[in-house]
Design a protein around this motif. Structure first.
Motif, PDB file in Angstrom:
ATOM      1  N   TYR A  12     -16.805  -8.174 -10.563  1.00 31.35           N
ATOM      2  CA  TYR A  12     -15.989  -9.359 -10.038  1.00 31.35           C
ATOM      3  C   TYR A  12     -16.096  -9.623  -8.275  1.00 31.35           C
ATOM      4  O   TYR A  12     -15.968 -10.564  -7.886  1.00 31.35           O
ATOM      5  CB  TYR A  12     -14.509  -9.181 -10.262  1.00 31.35           C
ATOM      6  CG  TYR A  12     -14.261  -9.568 -11.788  1.00 31.35           C
ATOM      7  CD1 TYR A  12     -14.446 -11.038 -12.403  1.00 31.35           C
ATOM      8  CD2 TYR A  12     -13.967  -8.844 -12.885  1.00 31.35           C
ATOM      9  CE1 TYR A  12     -14.376 -11.317 -13.759  1.00 31.35           C
ATOM     10  CE2 TYR A  12     -13.717  -8.892 -14.117  1.00 31.35           C
ATOM     11  CZ  TYR A  12     -14.153 -10.174 -14.543  1.00 31.35           C
ATOM     12  OH  TYR A  12     -13.535 -10.600 -16.016  1.00 31.35           O
ATOM     13  N   SER A  13     -16.079  -8.490  -7.634  1.00 32.25           N
ATOM     14  CA  SER A  13     -16.168  -8.376  -6.407  1.00 32.25           C
ATOM     15  C   SER A  13     -17.501  -8.987  -5.825  1.00 32.25           C
ATOM     16  O   SER A  13     -17.393 -10.085  -4.896  1.00 32.25           O
ATOM     17  CB  SER A  13     -16.335  -6.893  -5.774  1.00 32.25           C
ATOM     18  OG  SER A  13     -16.331  -6.738  -4.533  1.00 32.25           O
ATOM     19  N   ALA A  16     -17.267 -12.871  -6.722  1.00 29.07           N
ATOM     20  CA  ALA A  16     -16.437 -13.609  -6.077  1.00 29.07           C
ATOM     21  C   ALA A  16     -16.662 -13.793  -4.548  1.00 29.07           C
ATOM     22  O   ALA A  16     -16.411 -14.544  -3.921  1.00 29.07           O
ATOM     23  CB  ALA A  16     -14.954 -12.912  -6.201  1.00 29.07           C
ATOM     24  N   ALA A  17     -17.321 -12.626  -3.966  1.00 24.92           N
ATOM     25  CA  ALA A  17     -17.502 -12.669  -2.540  1.00 24.92           C
ATOM     26  C   ALA A  17     -18.877 -11.958  -2.280  1.00 24.92           C
ATOM     27  O   ALA A  17     -19.146 -12.093  -0.936  1.00 24.92           O
ATOM     28  CB  ALA A  17     -16.264 -11.799  -1.812  1.00 24.92           C
ATOM     29  N   ALA A  40     -23.091 -13.534  -4.911  1.00 29.06           N
ATOM     30  CA  ALA A  40     -21.939 -14.460  -4.931  1.00 29.06           C
ATOM     31  C   ALA A  40     -22.188 -15.777  -5.725  1.00 29.06           C
ATOM     32  O   ALA A  40     -23.305 -16.269  -5.472  1.00 29.06           O
ATOM     33  CB  ALA A  40     -21.387 -14.796  -3.387  1.00 29.06           C
ATOM     34  N   GLY A  49     -12.993 -19.905  -8.574  1.00 27.89           N
ATOM     35  CA  GLY A  49     -13.202 -19.174  -7.623  1.00 27.89           C
ATOM     36  C   GLY A  49     -12.091 -18.431  -7.015  1.00 27.89           C
ATOM     37  O   GLY A  49     -11.983 -17.147  -6.916  1.00 27.89           O
ATOM     38  N   GLN A  50     -10.798 -18.872  -7.382  1.00 29.69           N
ATOM     39  CA  GLN A  50      -9.507 -18.183  -7.311  1.00 29.69           C
ATOM     40  C   GLN A  50      -9.302 -17.217  -8.187  1.00 29.69           C
ATOM     41  O   GLN A  50      -8.752 -15.928  -7.850  1.00 29.69           O
ATOM     42  CB  GLN A  50      -8.240 -18.981  -7.192  1.00 29.69           C
ATOM     43  CG  GLN A  50      -8.199 -20.236  -5.859  1.00 29.69           C
ATOM     44  CD  GLN A  50      -7.138 -21.271  -6.044  1.00 29.69           C
ATOM     45  OE1 GLN A  50      -6.507 -21.228  -7.226  1.00 29.69           O
ATOM     46  NE2 GLN A  50      -7.171 -22.285  -5.145  1.00 29.69           N
ATOM     47  N   ALA A  52     -11.641 -15.698  -9.984  1.00 28.16           N
ATOM     48  CA  ALA A  52     -12.608 -14.468  -9.607  1.00 28.16           C
ATOM     49  C   ALA A  52     -12.058 -13.599  -8.439  1.00 28.16           C
ATOM     50  O   ALA A  52     -12.115 -12.549  -8.687  1.00 28.16           O
ATOM     51  CB  ALA A  52     -13.830 -15.200  -9.236  1.00 28.16           C
ATOM     52  N   ARG A  53     -11.453 -14.171  -7.453  1.00 34.18           N
ATOM     53  CA  ARG A  53     -10.911 -13.403  -6.157  1.00 34.18           C
ATOM     54  C   ARG A  53      -9.600 -12.595  -6.787  1.00 34.18           C
ATOM     55  O   ARG A  53      -9.631 -11.381  -6.560  1.00 34.18           O
ATOM     56  CB  ARG A  53     -10.706 -14.157  -5.028  1.00 34.18           C
ATOM     57  CG  ARG A  53     -11.934 -14.750  -4.331  1.00 34.18           C
ATOM     58  CD  ARG A  53     -11.559 -15.531  -3.129  1.00 34.18           C
ATOM     59  NE  ARG A  53     -10.972 -16.733  -3.296  1.00 34.18           N
ATOM     60  CZ  ARG A  53     -11.395 -17.866  -3.613  1.00 34.18           C
ATOM     61  NH1 ARG A  53     -12.842 -17.879  -3.678  1.00 34.18           N
ATOM     62  NH2 ARG A  53     -10.833 -19.090  -3.584  1.00 34.18           N
ATOM     63  N   GLU A  54      -8.928 -13.218  -7.647  1.00 36.53           N
ATOM     64  CA  GLU A  54      -7.620 -12.347  -8.129  1.00 36.53           C
ATOM     65  C   GLU A  54      -8.189 -11.467  -9.115  1.00 36.53           C
ATOM     66  O   GLU A  54      -7.535 -10.269  -8.963  1.00 36.53           O
ATOM     67  CB  GLU A  54      -6.656 -13.420  -9.015  1.00 36.53           C
ATOM     68  CG  GLU A  54      -5.569 -12.711  -9.573  1.00 36.53           C
ATOM     69  CD  GLU A  54      -4.801 -13.791 -10.473  1.00 36.53           C
ATOM     70  OE1 GLU A  54      -4.236 -13.101 -11.644  1.00 36.53           O
ATOM     71  OE2 GLU A  54      -4.818 -14.888 -10.576  1.00 36.53           O
ATOM     72  N   ALA A  56     -10.965  -9.830  -9.122  1.00 41.31           N
ATOM     73  CA  ALA A  56     -11.415  -8.851  -7.961  1.00 41.31           C
ATOM     74  C   ALA A  56     -10.546  -7.787  -7.510  1.00 41.31           C
ATOM     75  O   ALA A  56     -10.961  -6.721  -7.618  1.00 41.31           O
ATOM     76  CB  ALA A  56     -12.529  -9.488  -7.246  1.00 41.31           C
ATOM     77  N   ALA A  57      -9.515  -8.474  -7.053  1.00 44.41           N
ATOM     78  CA  ALA A  57      -8.599  -7.573  -6.474  1.00 44.41           C
ATOM     79  C   ALA A  57      -7.708  -6.848  -7.181  1.00 44.41           C
ATOM     80  O   ALA A  57      -7.354  -5.586  -7.022  1.00 44.41           O
ATOM     81  CB  ALA A  57      -7.489  -8.585  -5.660  1.00 44.41           C
TER      82      ALA A  57
END
Length: 250
Positions: A12-13, A16-17, A40, A49-50, A52-54, A56-57
């Motif tokens: 996911y990291s 996402a980024a 990415a 995208g949101q 994926a970032r959630e 990942a965190a």
């Protein structure tokens, strides 16, 4: 389970980024390994995208929580082993009868990879719960399982919604489910996303509404992508670090 968290957190990291976990979050006991593949994703849907970032965190937080608990328990945090996204997802999709597959190509491929990882993770945590006697550890792991179940439900619902316009997504998701069943040797443990009559199937469960669990050996069948009793393969070509390393003979 820290090994499995490394797999999810790194996917996911990167998706996402385009970044990998800091080295301070992956060092530890055992042989450290590199990551093969990954870049990415240029998400066409901002919501994806949101998400994926959630995730990942959340998975990075899970890694840090587990490492902290294992360090407190006596320096037992293991190093991240070698992880192969390219070969792992290619083998996973091949097992599902899906052809050439790039896990970082687009929104739809991301969803199918997330479906593979999230559904599996929930069942892995459910299956190990009976083996944990320390109430503090159990509470923490069940909290992590709850977070993963929320994310898994989002993935399943999104695949169903997108599958209205693109039925191939539902077909692929169901094939992935069948492949997981074939790998762990439990014909009725996994469930696809197809609605059952007039009822959707967002939360896979048995007749009592209880979610399914996999034994540690069955969980390793999934990530090694092997039905046999082996100590490496698939996403972890050199195996895991720690004491539980062998898959079940299914």
């Amino acid at each position: 389970f820290l090994n499995l968290e490394y797999l999810q957190a790194q996917y996911y990291s990167v998706a996402a980024a385009g970044v990998r976990l800091p080295s301070a979050d992956t060092a530890g006991v055992g042989t450290a390994g590199a990551i093969t593949g990954g870049r990415a994703i240029s998400f066409s849907d901002p919501l994806m995208g949101q998400f994926a970032r959630e995730v990942a965190a959340a998975n990075l937080a899970h890694v840090r929580y587990m490492r902290e608990q294992l360090i407190i328990a006596g320096g037992l945090a293991v190093a991240q082993p070698a992880i192969d996204f390219t070969g792992g997802f290619a083998s996973a999709m091949q097992a599902a009868g899906i052809g050439s597959f790039d896990p970082f190509a687009n929104d739809d491929n991301f969803l199918l990879c997330a479906y593979f990882l999230q559904d599996f993770a929930v069942s892995a945590y459910k299956g190990v719960s009976a083996l944990i006697t320390n109430k503090t550890y159990l509470e923490g792991l069940m909290g992590i399982m709850a977070t993963k179940a929320h994310h898994a439900a989002f993935v399943r619902m999104t695949l169903l919604q997108k599958g209205i316009a693109n039925p191939a997504l539902i077909t692929a998701a169901n094939a992935i489910s069948d492949a997981r069943d074939s790998l762990d040797g439990s014909a009725d443990l996994d469930q696809g996303i197809s609605p059952r009559g007039a009822v959707s199937n967002i939360a896979p469960a048995d007749s009592s509404g209880v979610g399914f669990g996999r034994t540690p050996g069955q969980s390793l069948n999934i990530v090694y992508l092997q039905r046999a009793s082996v100590s490496g393969g698939g996403f972890f070509p050199s195996g895991l670090n720690g004491t539980v390393r062998t898959s079940a003979a299914s």
